[in-house]
Write a protein that holds these residues in place. Structure first.
Motif, PDB file in Angstrom:
ATOM      1  N   THR A  67       0.846  -1.198   0.000  1.00  0.00           N
ATOM      2  CA  THR A  67       0.000   0.000   0.000  1.00  0.00           C
ATOM      3  C   THR A  67       0.878   1.243   0.000  1.00  0.00           C
ATOM      4  N   ASP A  68       0.948   1.880  -1.177  1.00  0.00           N
ATOM      5  CA  ASP A  68       1.756   3.093  -1.266  1.00  0.00           C
ATOM      6  C   ASP A  68       0.932   4.310  -1.677  1.00  0.00           C
ATOM      7  N   VAL A  69      -0.390   4.143  -1.625  1.00  0.00           N
ATOM      8  CA  VAL A  69      -1.266   5.285  -1.891  1.00  0.00           C
ATOM      9  C   VAL A  69      -2.653   4.976  -1.309  1.00  0.00           C
ATOM     10  N   GLY A  70      -3.370   6.021  -0.893  1.00  0.00           N
ATOM     11  CA  GLY A  70      -4.805   5.864  -0.626  1.00  0.00           C
ATOM     12  C   GLY A  70      -5.231   5.478   0.774  1.00  0.00           C
ATOM     13  N   GLU A  80      -5.602  12.084   7.284  1.00  0.00           N
ATOM     14  CA  GLU A  80      -4.571  12.427   6.316  1.00  0.00           C
ATOM     15  C   GLU A  80      -4.088  11.180   5.586  1.00  0.00           C
ATOM     16  N   ASP A  81      -3.548  11.324   4.382  1.00  0.00           N
ATOM     17  CA  ASP A  81      -2.954  10.192   3.675  1.00  0.00           C
ATOM     18  C   ASP A  81      -1.693   9.767   4.433  1.00  0.00           C
ATOM     19  N   LYS A  82      -1.642   8.463   4.787  1.00  0.00           N
ATOM     20  CA  LYS A  82      -0.520   8.000   5.605  1.00  0.00           C
ATOM     21  C   LYS A  82       0.825   8.208   4.910  1.00  0.00           C
ATOM     22  N   MET A  83       0.861   7.998   3.597  1.00  0.00           N
ATOM     23  CA  MET A  83       2.119   8.128   2.862  1.00  0.00           C
ATOM     24  C   MET A  83       2.608   9.573   2.884  1.00  0.00           C
ATOM     25  N   LEU A  84       1.649  10.479   2.718  1.00  0.00           N
ATOM     26  CA  LEU A  84       1.997  11.897   2.689  1.00  0.00           C
ATOM     27  C   LEU A  84       2.528  12.331   4.056  1.00  0.00           C
ATOM     28  N   LYS A  85       1.911  11.778   5.070  1.00  0.00           N
ATOM     29  CA  LYS A  85       2.327  12.073   6.440  1.00  0.00           C
ATOM     30  C   LYS A  85       3.787  11.618   6.649  1.00  0.00           C
ATOM     31  N   ARG A  89       7.053  13.979   7.350  1.00  0.00           N
ATOM     32  CA  ARG A  89       7.843  13.718   8.556  1.00  0.00           C
ATOM     33  C   ARG A  89       9.325  13.652   8.229  1.00  0.00           C
ATOM     34  N   GLU A  90       9.644  13.070   7.081  1.00  0.00           N
ATOM     35  CA  GLU A  90      11.051  12.829   6.768  1.00  0.00           C
ATOM     36  C   GLU A  90      11.594  13.730   5.669  1.00  0.00           C
ATOM     37  N   ASN A  91      10.760  14.684   5.249  1.00  0.00           N
ATOM     38  CA  ASN A  91      11.226  15.587   4.219  1.00  0.00           C
ATOM     39  C   ASN A  91      11.654  14.878   2.951  1.00  0.00           C
ATOM     40  N   LYS A  92      10.905  13.890   2.545  1.00  0.00           N
ATOM     41  CA  LYS A  92      11.242  13.121   1.348  1.00  0.00           C
ATOM     42  C   LYS A  92      10.013  13.058   0.465  1.00  0.00           C
ATOM     43  N   THR A  93      10.179  12.507  -0.738  1.00  0.00           N
ATOM     44  CA  THR A  93       9.003  12.346  -1.588  1.00  0.00           C
ATOM     45  C   THR A  93       8.289  11.059  -1.175  1.00  0.00           C
ATOM     46  N   VAL A  94       7.017  10.979  -1.570  1.00  0.00           N
ATOM     47  CA  VAL A  94       6.230   9.792  -1.235  1.00  0.00           C
ATOM     48  C   VAL A  94       6.892   8.532  -1.808  1.00  0.00           C
ATOM     49  N   ALA A 204       0.563  14.209  -3.245  1.00  0.00           N
ATOM     50  CA  ALA A 204       1.699  14.109  -4.157  1.00  0.00           C
ATOM     51  C   ALA A 204       1.383  13.270  -5.385  1.00  0.00           C
ATOM     52  N   LEU A 205       0.711  12.148  -5.193  1.00  0.00           N
ATOM     53  CA  LEU A 205       0.492  11.249  -6.319  1.00  0.00           C
ATOM     54  C   LEU A 205      -0.927  11.416  -6.834  1.00  0.00           C
ATOM     55  N   LYS A 206      -1.024  11.758  -8.111  1.00  0.00           N
ATOM     56  CA  LYS A 206      -2.348  11.939  -8.712  1.00  0.00           C
ATOM     57  C   LYS A 206      -2.321  11.368 -10.117  1.00  0.00           C
ATOM     58  N   TRP A 207      -3.436  10.856 -10.548  1.00  0.00           N
ATOM     59  CA  TRP A 207      -3.514  10.290 -11.900  1.00  0.00           C
ATOM     60  C   TRP A 207      -4.764  10.805 -12.599  1.00  0.00           C
ATOM     61  N   ASP A 208      -4.664  10.784 -13.908  1.00  0.00           N
ATOM     62  CA  ASP A 208      -5.809  11.160 -14.723  1.00  0.00           C
ATOM     63  C   ASP A 208      -6.855  10.060 -14.632  1.00  0.00           C
ATOM     64  N   SER A 209      -8.117  10.432 -14.670  1.00  0.00           N
ATOM     65  CA  SER A 209      -9.173   9.416 -14.671  1.00  0.00           C
ATOM     66  C   SER A 209     -10.373   9.997 -15.403  1.00  0.00           C
ATOM     67  N   PRO A 210     -11.363   9.179 -15.752  1.00  0.00           N
ATOM     68  CA  PRO A 210     -12.552   9.725 -16.425  1.00  0.00           C
ATOM     69  C   PRO A 210     -13.277  10.754 -15.559  1.00  0.00           C
ATOM     70  N   TRP A 211     -12.961  10.784 -14.256  1.00  0.00           N
ATOM     71  CA  TRP A 211     -13.656  11.714 -13.349  1.00  0.00           C
ATOM     72  C   TRP A 211     -12.766  12.871 -12.931  1.00  0.00           C
TER      73      TRP A 211
END
Ligand code: AMP
Ligand code: ZN
Length: 467
Positions: A67-70, A80-85, A89-94, A204-211
């Motif tokens: 689980t790396d998103v959602g 909050e999104d756990k990955m973003l948190k 916390r560590e000043n890094k990218t997701v 940080a992580l977003k994707w295109d979707s029909p919505w």
């Protein structure tokens, strides 16, 4: 083989969909932090289940997601999104966080002799499939769009609470005082399939979707990744007991709505490891990890041994005293095995009879403590030394305790300089005691204690550990 099935709340004879083959799925970790030893209890017991099936002759295919998103900080769609948190916390990218903690997870697993599943798939690899599945759910009328998010409509199902007996408390998982209810939901337990209107400006992580541009909810990944690798029918799905609701309940809802038939036959849930103050959690700040155990001088396999002493369907309370005890028993057991005489020839007939006994014992709902008892029975038997070793070696394919390796790892991870310093102090204290200078001996002990080092006088001499 028999397994307790949470779906029927009974111990059942295990019958796979295809004779001789097992399709098995495990909910993987959310990689925003180290796994705690509670998480790892679940993975140890699932590992024993997989290995027992293999030992009993099944051809097992096991799949795990990462689980790396959602996954939001409550298991419901709030917080909050756990990955973003983790990234903040560590000043890094997701993605950096995900990579680091995925590697850390598998390194912990290796230390605990947990086999890596045949397939490991991060959620972010499968976004297209999530979108496809959500589209079908919308077409079939099981999902709706509200406030720019897509939700699963739980009122469309004949039965949503498939695991029955959820208490009101369990149903309120994640609904806490500091988060407001999502007003877009038509029913209290509807859940997000796709977030478009992100609550997080900086998601940080977003994707295109029909919505529109967005990201998936947490539950969709296990349904999609499971179907991608195991097809439309799954034999066993595993996770910790907290996954039962809402995660597994939602997985079943969306998978069966999508497929139009039953998805998975057996649900295997491992009860929690608790510490004396309650449930372990990664978000409570300091938590127990494999590295922490190592830094205190414990062999990770002594922790595996500790887990195997108890049944997976009972909560297990962790304490260092209990782990000390398990370590002592584990060491003595290994010593007895190491001391077996290497004479005679292997009695093959006896080996297969003992193997059969093991399949019956451990195959009865993963009864690991019976498996350990059998090891002692073998040692007590009148078989010759090499036959005993051969039987125990074979049991170890399931137990995973390195029983034939005489070494027990100790004081690993402890910095050599610190060790030399403490050992020096122990010698000084010994000399003081010899001269009956008990005041000095106590002063040395207290000095170490102030530095976070605890001395213990044992029958085998003075031992030390970090407090
Ligand atoms: P997570 O990384 O939070 O997604 O959890 C990974 C796995 O650990 C899931 O299967 C959880 O159900 C399980 N789990 C979480 N807490 C505990 C605990 N205290 N004891 C045993 N398993 C747990
Ligand atoms: Zn899952």
């Amino acid at each position: 083989m028999k397994i307790y099935n949470t779906l029927t709340r009974n111990v059942e004879e295990f019958v796979p969909n295809v004779e001789g083959k097992v399709n098995m799925y495990t909910c993987g970790p959310t990689v925003y932090h180290f796994a705690h030893i509670g998480n790892l209890r679940s993975y140890i017991m699932e590992d024993v289940l997989e290995k027992t099936l293999r030992y009993a002759g099944y051809d097992v295919k096991r799949v795990m997601n990462i689980t790396d998103v959602g996954h939001l900080s409550s298991d419901a769609d709030t917080g909050e999104d756990k990955m973003l948190k983790g990234a903040k916390r560590e000043n890094k990218t997701v993605m950096e966080i995900a990579k680091f903690y995925t590697d850390a997870f598998f390194s912990d697993c290796a230390k605990l002799n947990i086999k890596t599943p045949d397939v490991v798939e991060p959620a972010t690899n499968c976004i297209d499939r999530f979108i496809e599945m959500i589209q079908v759910l919308l077409e079939k009328g099981y999902a709706y769009q509200a406030g720019e998010n897509i939700y699963f409509d739980t009122s469309k199902l004949d039965e949503y609470y498939v695991f029955g007996n959820q208490s009101e408390e369990e149903l309120l998982v994640g609904v806490r005082d500091d988060v407001t209810e999502d007003e877009n939901k038509k029913n209290k337990n509807d859940f997000v399939l796709w977030f478009t209107k992100s609550k997080f400006e900086d998601q940080a992580l977003k994707w295109d979707s029909p919505w529109g541009v967005g990201y998936p909810g947490w539950h969709i990944e296990c349904s999609c990744i499971g179907m991608k690798h195991l097809g439309e029918y799954m034999d066993i799905h595993c996770g910790g007991i907290d996954n039962m609701f809402p995660h597994h309940t939602n997985e079943i809802a969306q998978s069966e709505a999508y497929l139009g038939h039953k998805w998975c036959n057996y649900w295997f849930h491992v009860h929690h490891l608790n510490d004396q103050s309650g449930k372990m959690s990664k978000s409570k700040g300091e938590f127990l990890t494999v590295s922490l155990l190592e830094s205190k001088g414990y062999d990770p396999l002594a922790y595996r041994f500790f887990c195997l002493q108890s049944h997976y369907r009972k909560p297990l309370i962790f304490s260092f005293e209990a782990l000390d005890q398990a370590t002592g028993t584990y060491k003595k057991l290994k010593k007895r095995i190491a001391d077996l005489p290497a004479e005679g020839a292997v009695d093959e007939a006896a080996v297969s009879a003992y193997k059969q006994q093991f399949v019956e014992a451990v195959g009865n709902d993963v009864n690991t403590s019976m498996g350990l008892t059998l090891v002692y029975d073998v040692l007590k038997s009148d078989l010759n030394g090499v036959t005993k070793r051969a039987v125990i070696d074979s049991y170890d394919q399931v137990l995973g305790l390195d029983l034939l390796n005489a070494q027990v790892q100790e004081q690993s991870g402890v910095d050599a300089e610190l060790e030399a310093y403490v050992l020096g102090k122990i010698e000084e204290r010994k000399a003081a005691k010899k001269e009956k200078n008990f005041a000095l001996a106590d002063a040395i002990r207290n000095e170490l204690l102030e530095q976070g080092i605890v001395l213990e006088d044992t029958r085998e001499g003075v031992k030390w550990k970090k407090a």
